[in-house]
Design an enzyme around this catalytic site. Structure first.
Site, PDB file in Angstrom:
ATOM      1  N   LEU A  82       3.190   0.380  11.938  1.00  0.00           N
ATOM      2  CA  LEU A  82       3.729   1.499  12.713  1.00  0.00           C
ATOM      3  C   LEU A  82       2.615   2.360  13.285  1.00  0.00           C
ATOM      4  CD1 LEU A  82       6.474   2.693  10.215  1.00  0.00           C
ATOM      5  CD2 LEU A  82       6.850   1.502  12.366  1.00  0.00           C
ATOM      6  N   LYS A 114       8.396   6.977   3.374  1.00  0.00           N
ATOM      7  CA  LYS A 114       7.417   5.905   3.560  1.00  0.00           C
ATOM      8  C   LYS A 114       6.743   5.665   2.221  1.00  0.00           C
ATOM      9  CE  LYS A 114       3.528   4.623   6.575  1.00  0.00           C
ATOM     10  NZ  LYS A 114       2.967   3.720   5.648  1.00  0.00           N
ATOM     11  N   ARG A 135       3.366  -9.506   3.524  1.00  0.00           N
ATOM     12  CA  ARG A 135       3.205  -9.244   4.944  1.00  0.00           C
ATOM     13  C   ARG A 135       2.026 -10.026   5.529  1.00  0.00           C
ATOM     14  NH1 ARG A 135       0.208  -5.620   8.046  1.00  0.00           N
ATOM     15  NH2 ARG A 135       1.164  -5.264  10.076  1.00  0.00           N
ATOM     16  N   GLU A 170       9.502  -2.726   0.587  1.00  0.00           N
ATOM     17  CA  GLU A 170       8.225  -2.341   0.008  1.00  0.00           C
ATOM     18  C   GLU A 170       8.202  -2.622  -1.486  1.00  0.00           C
ATOM     19  OE1 GLU A 170       6.468  -1.414   2.443  1.00  0.00           O
ATOM     20  OE2 GLU A 170       4.723  -0.344   1.655  1.00  0.00           O
ATOM     21  N   LYS A 286      13.044   6.096  12.547  1.00  0.00           N
ATOM     22  CA  LYS A 286      13.433   4.930  13.339  1.00  0.00           C
ATOM     23  C   LYS A 286      14.630   5.269  14.220  1.00  0.00           C
ATOM     24  CE  LYS A 286      12.130   2.035   9.440  1.00  0.00           C
ATOM     25  NZ  LYS A 286      12.580   1.341   8.231  1.00  0.00           N
ATOM     26  N   LYS A 310       2.755  10.875   8.929  1.00  0.00           N
ATOM     27  CA  LYS A 310       1.894  10.782   7.743  1.00  0.00           C
ATOM     28  C   LYS A 310       1.617  12.155   7.144  1.00  0.00           C
ATOM     29  CE  LYS A 310      -0.545   7.246   6.861  1.00  0.00           C
ATOM     30  NZ  LYS A 310      -0.917   5.949   7.036  1.00  0.00           N
ATOM     31  N   CYS A 402     -17.337  12.830 -33.077  1.00  0.00           N
ATOM     32  CA  CYS A 402     -16.033  13.115 -32.476  1.00  0.00           C
ATOM     33  C   CYS A 402     -15.822  14.631 -32.376  1.00  0.00           C
ATOM     34  CB  CYS A 402     -14.936  12.499 -33.343  1.00  0.00           C
ATOM     35  SG  CYS A 402     -13.282  12.985 -32.841  1.00  0.00           S
ATOM     36  N   CYS A 425      -8.756  10.584 -38.090  1.00  0.00           N
ATOM     37  CA  CYS A 425      -8.962  11.652 -37.103  1.00  0.00           C
ATOM     38  C   CYS A 425      -7.604  12.177 -36.623  1.00  0.00           C
ATOM     39  CB  CYS A 425      -9.765  11.086 -35.942  1.00  0.00           C
ATOM     40  SG  CYS A 425      -9.907  12.203 -34.548  1.00  0.00           S
TER      41      CYS A 425
HETATM   42  S1  IVH Z   1       9.326   0.119   8.652  1.00  0.00           S
HETATM   43  C1  IVH Z   1       8.511  -2.356  12.366  1.00  0.00           C
HETATM   44  N1  IVH Z   1      10.060   1.644   6.620  1.00  0.00           N
HETATM   45  O1  IVH Z   1       4.556   1.296   6.063  1.00  0.00           O
HETATM   46  C2  IVH Z   1       8.710  -1.426  11.237  1.00  0.00           C
HETATM   47  N2  IVH Z   1       7.859   0.747   6.651  1.00  0.00           N
HETATM   48  O2  IVH Z   1       2.797   1.707   8.445  1.00  0.00           O
HETATM   49  C3  IVH Z   1       7.753  -1.590  10.123  1.00  0.00           C
HETATM   50  N3  IVH Z   1       6.511   1.323   4.706  1.00  0.00           N
HETATM   51  O3  IVH Z   1       3.927  -2.078   6.889  1.00  0.00           O
HETATM   52  C4  IVH Z   1       7.952  -0.946   8.846  1.00  0.00           C
HETATM   53  N4  IVH Z   1       8.028   2.527   3.674  1.00  0.00           N
HETATM   54  O4  IVH Z   1       4.474  -1.481   4.443  1.00  0.00           O
HETATM   55  C5  IVH Z   1       9.074   0.911   7.186  1.00  0.00           C
HETATM   56  N5  IVH Z   1      10.802   2.983   4.857  1.00  0.00           N
HETATM   57  C6  IVH Z   1       9.843   2.262   5.426  1.00  0.00           C
HETATM   58  C7  IVH Z   1       8.573   2.088   4.818  1.00  0.00           C
HETATM   59  C8  IVH Z   1       7.603   1.323   5.473  1.00  0.00           C
HETATM   60  C9  IVH Z   1       6.797   2.048   3.630  1.00  0.00           C
HETATM   61  C10 IVH Z   1       5.194   0.676   4.985  1.00  0.00           C
HETATM   62  C11 IVH Z   1       5.288  -0.782   5.359  1.00  0.00           C
HETATM   63  C12 IVH Z   1       4.688  -0.912   6.724  1.00  0.00           C
HETATM   64  C13 IVH Z   1       3.856   0.323   6.820  1.00  0.00           C
HETATM   65  C14 IVH Z   1       3.756   0.732   8.269  1.00  0.00           C
END
Ligand code: IVH
Length: 662
Positions: A82, A114, A135, A170, A286, A310, A402, A425
């Site tokens: 992403l 995430k 992946r 994940e 999304k 992030k 100790c 101890c």
């Molecule tokens: S969606 C095309 N959803 O973050 C969409 N990714 O920076 C791809 N990740 O490779 C991923 N939690 O390993 C998605 N709820 C979540 C996520 C998630 C963690 C990780 C995943 C991905 C990375 C992308």
């Protein structure tokens, strides 16, 4: 026979349900011990009647054989990464692009956490888990099927009418499992994993599924695909469908009508991230509609319909004012940095662990230096690196005595830890009690740190076994202990006596004997006495028990103090026998099989498990040592070779016949 098949299927159904309740919903209905009993019953039936075993049985999670290497698999559709939004402005930019590209049509977002792990795809055919792939580079990943099978929150069977589908998600390790793993690695003098994500990756990508099984990974799904395309019309529906099918889906998600709501979700979880059992590094946003996702399409490396918001790393710079030393259960001395208090994302940090002398040397750290520290949830803050050398510096030296009891401190060769060798101890005793009462061990609720401090400091408990002599009267002499809590604790202590032998074994705190090793030893020997009196060679005969573990167990039971402890625990009424023994041998004991071609009813994996369940071995190529070739359709060169060497050839029906005779 019918009855046995039905009984096995019923047990499998029940176990699947309990696995779901425990690992996915986190709402168990039965105790761990009752679950173990059901599991053992099923194991027994399946090993006595291998023909009723199925590859998707809960018993098969750890049955898999080590991989022989890394097999690459191409993904059905690329697993992309992403783009990141590092602040509110960047998220608004993303939203503007989406709005423009969709030409004013209404749209919604799904915001979800995430998780900081390793992404993985799991494939199902006819409702059965079939293959798992990491992946990798997004186009080609690595097959990790047998390892993934050990993840309890990954269902091996699901009820669906889809002939084939794939889930993506994940693989994570929660903080507790991560801390436990690192503590264990410290014990063994192995290097630590830097964070839960590395630990998850290092646990999934191993050749030996047993290792993955012992690491307690979790799998959270966030995509469902059929034929490489999204299986539902909206992302939200897909998450609901995954939940319905029994997959673990992160419950903290929100369907947002606009970017404001998405931003509010990001802010909420940035503040609440410590409440979660696992690490997150942001929020993924999304576009909900799959049709709109299609319209927005992808850039070369990431979708235009999603973005990762992030969170900043939770780091700060501060000064190390001193280094103190703490004493653990095994007497290991852990240096802890005393810091000039500093705020890291809302929490004041004044201490950080330094693990051991080698770590201090690796960091090049001295008292007085400025360091970068990082906080990650429950995990004790850690020192990441030295930021600037102090103007007045002082080198740390591990004390020779100790700091708690004044006993001698020794650092054995090949070990990272220095240890207090005084078994009396009080710091060691406190830690031993906490280990004994902890959740995965004897599970005595209410016996926490504050209470243990009092019990030891007042001399009410001088050995772990004294726990079983505690009465409500004695407990009520302690601070903040009313009749009700005292009675509760006594009841919990009483209840702990029912824990099966493997737990009792791991409660003893024998070095290198964790949950899994304890189970293997209990299975192999069937009772505490047999383990206590076993010689070094006998101990090593148990599966997976290497010379180091055997030596540690052997030495433990040679120590009079330990034997006394064991005797007292026996007298208290703890479980010293273990009914279940892994059945040895079987009708195919000593026989070597090779499989070739497609069998009419059984998959290759099923045939293999049945043969192995009956004690046989399955190898990949024919030699003069092969006893049987099991041949199906299109057998190829192996059949010719078998004929040439005079190896007996069986079809599926004949194999089944042989299994029945057994
Ligand atoms: S969606 C095309 N959803 O973050 C969409 N990714 O920076 C791809 N990740 O490779 C991923 N939690 O390993 C998605 N709820 C979540 C996520 C998630 C963690 C990780 C995943 C991905 C990375 C992308």
């Amino acid at each position: 026979m019918k009855e046995i098949t039905a009984q096995a299927e019923k047990l499998r159904e029940d176990l699947r349900r309990h696995e779901y309740l425990y690992y996915v919903l986190d709402q168990p209905e039965i105790s761990d011990a009752d679950y173990d009993t059901l599991m053992r019953k099923l194991q027994q039936i399946e090993s006595q009647h291998p023909e009723v075993a199925t590859p998707d049985s809960p018993t098969q999670r750890v049955g898999g054989k080590p991989r022989e290497g890394f097999v690459k698999v191409r993904h059905s559709a690329p697993m992309l990464s992403l783009d990141n939004a590092l602040n509110e402005g960047e998220l608004r930019d993303f939203d503007r692009r989406v709005r423009d590209l969709l030409g004013g049509a209404p749209y919604r977002y799904v915001a979800e956490l995430k998780m900081d792990g390793l992404s993985m795809a799991a494939h199902y055919r006819d409702g059965r888990f079939e293959q798992a792939v990491t992946r990798g580079d997004g186009v080609v990943g690595e097959e990790v099927t047998e390892n993934a099978r050990t993840i309890r929150s990954l269902p091996l069977r699901v009820k669906t009418s889809l002939a084939a589908f794939e889930v993506r998600g994940e693989t994570v390790m929660n903080r507790r499992a991560f801390e436990r793993l690192n503590a264990e690695r410290d014990e063994r003098g192995l290097s630590r994993f830097a964070n839960p994500r590395n630990a998850a990756a290092g646990s999934l990508r191993v050749l030996e599924p047993q290792i993955t099984a012992s690491r307690r990974l979790d799998f959270y799904t966030y995509f469902m695909l059929a034929g490489g395309r999204p299986a539902c019309e909206t992302h939200w529906q897909a998450l609901e469908e995954l939940t319905r099918l029994g997959f673990k889906v992160n419950p903290h998600r929100k369907l947002c009508r606009n970017v404001e709501e998405a931003l509010a979700f990001c802010a909420e979880w940035e503040a609440r991230r410590d409440e979660l059992p696992f690490e997150i590094d942001g929020v993924v946003i999304k576009v909900d509609s799959v049709e709109q996702q299609r319209a927005l399409a992808f850039t070369a490396k990431a979708p235009r319909w999603a973005i990762a918001y992030k969170y900043p790393a939770r780091q700060a710079v501060t000064t190390v004012e001193g280094i103190e030393v703490q004493v653990g259960r095994t007497g290991a001395l852990t240096p802890v940095a005393r810091l000039k208090p500093v705020e890291v994302s809302g929490v004041t940090v004044s201490r950080a662990t330094l693990h051991n002398e080698d770590e201090i040397a690796r960091l090049g750290l001295q008292v007085g230096d400025d360091v970068v520290i990082e906080r990650s949830g429950d995990v004790i803050p850690k020192v990441v690196r030295v930021h600037a050398l102090g103007s007045y510096r002082k080198q740390f030296q591990m004390p020779g005595k100790c700091p708690v009891c004044g006993g001698n401190v020794v650092r054995e060769e090949g070990e990272a830890a220095s240890r207090c060798i005084n078994t009396n101890c009080s710091a060691r005793l406190k830690e031993s009690i906490l280990h004994f009462s902890s959740r995965g061990v004897m599970n005595i609720d209410g016996l926490g740190e504050a209470l243990v401090d009092q019990l030891v400091d007042r001399g009410l408990v001088e050995s772990v076994a004294d726990i079983y002599d505690l009465t409500t009267e004695k407990l009520m002499t302690l601070e903040r202990m009313g009749p009700k809590s005292a009675a509760n604790l006594v009841r919990n202590i009483e209840r702990s006596k029912k824990n099966p032998l493997p737990r009792v074994l791991s409660s003893l705190g024998i070095r290198f004997v964790g949950e899994r090793t304890a189970e293997l030893l209990a299975e192999e020997f069937g009772g505490m006495d047999a383990i206590a009196t076993a010689g070094l060679e006998d101990l090593q005969k148990a599966q997976e028990v290497g010379p180091k573990v055997a030596e540690s167990v052997f030495q433990f039971f040679r120590e009079p103090r330990n034997r006394e402890l064991v005797d007292r625990l026996r007298a208290a009424g703890l479980q010293f026998e273990y009914q279940y023994r892994r059945p040895k041998g079987g009708p195919f004991e000593g026989l070597i099989f090779v499989l070739t071609g497609a069998l009419p009813n059984l998959s290759r994996e099923e045939a293999k498990r049945m043969i192995e369940g009956a004690g046989g071995k399955v190898t990949g190529s024919i030699s003069k040592n092969t006893n049987y070739l099991v041949a199906g359709e299109d057998p190829g060169a192996k059949l010719a070779k078998a004929r040439q060497l005079g190896v007996q050839i069986l079809n599926e029906a004949q194999l089944m016949e042989l299994l029945k005779i057994g």
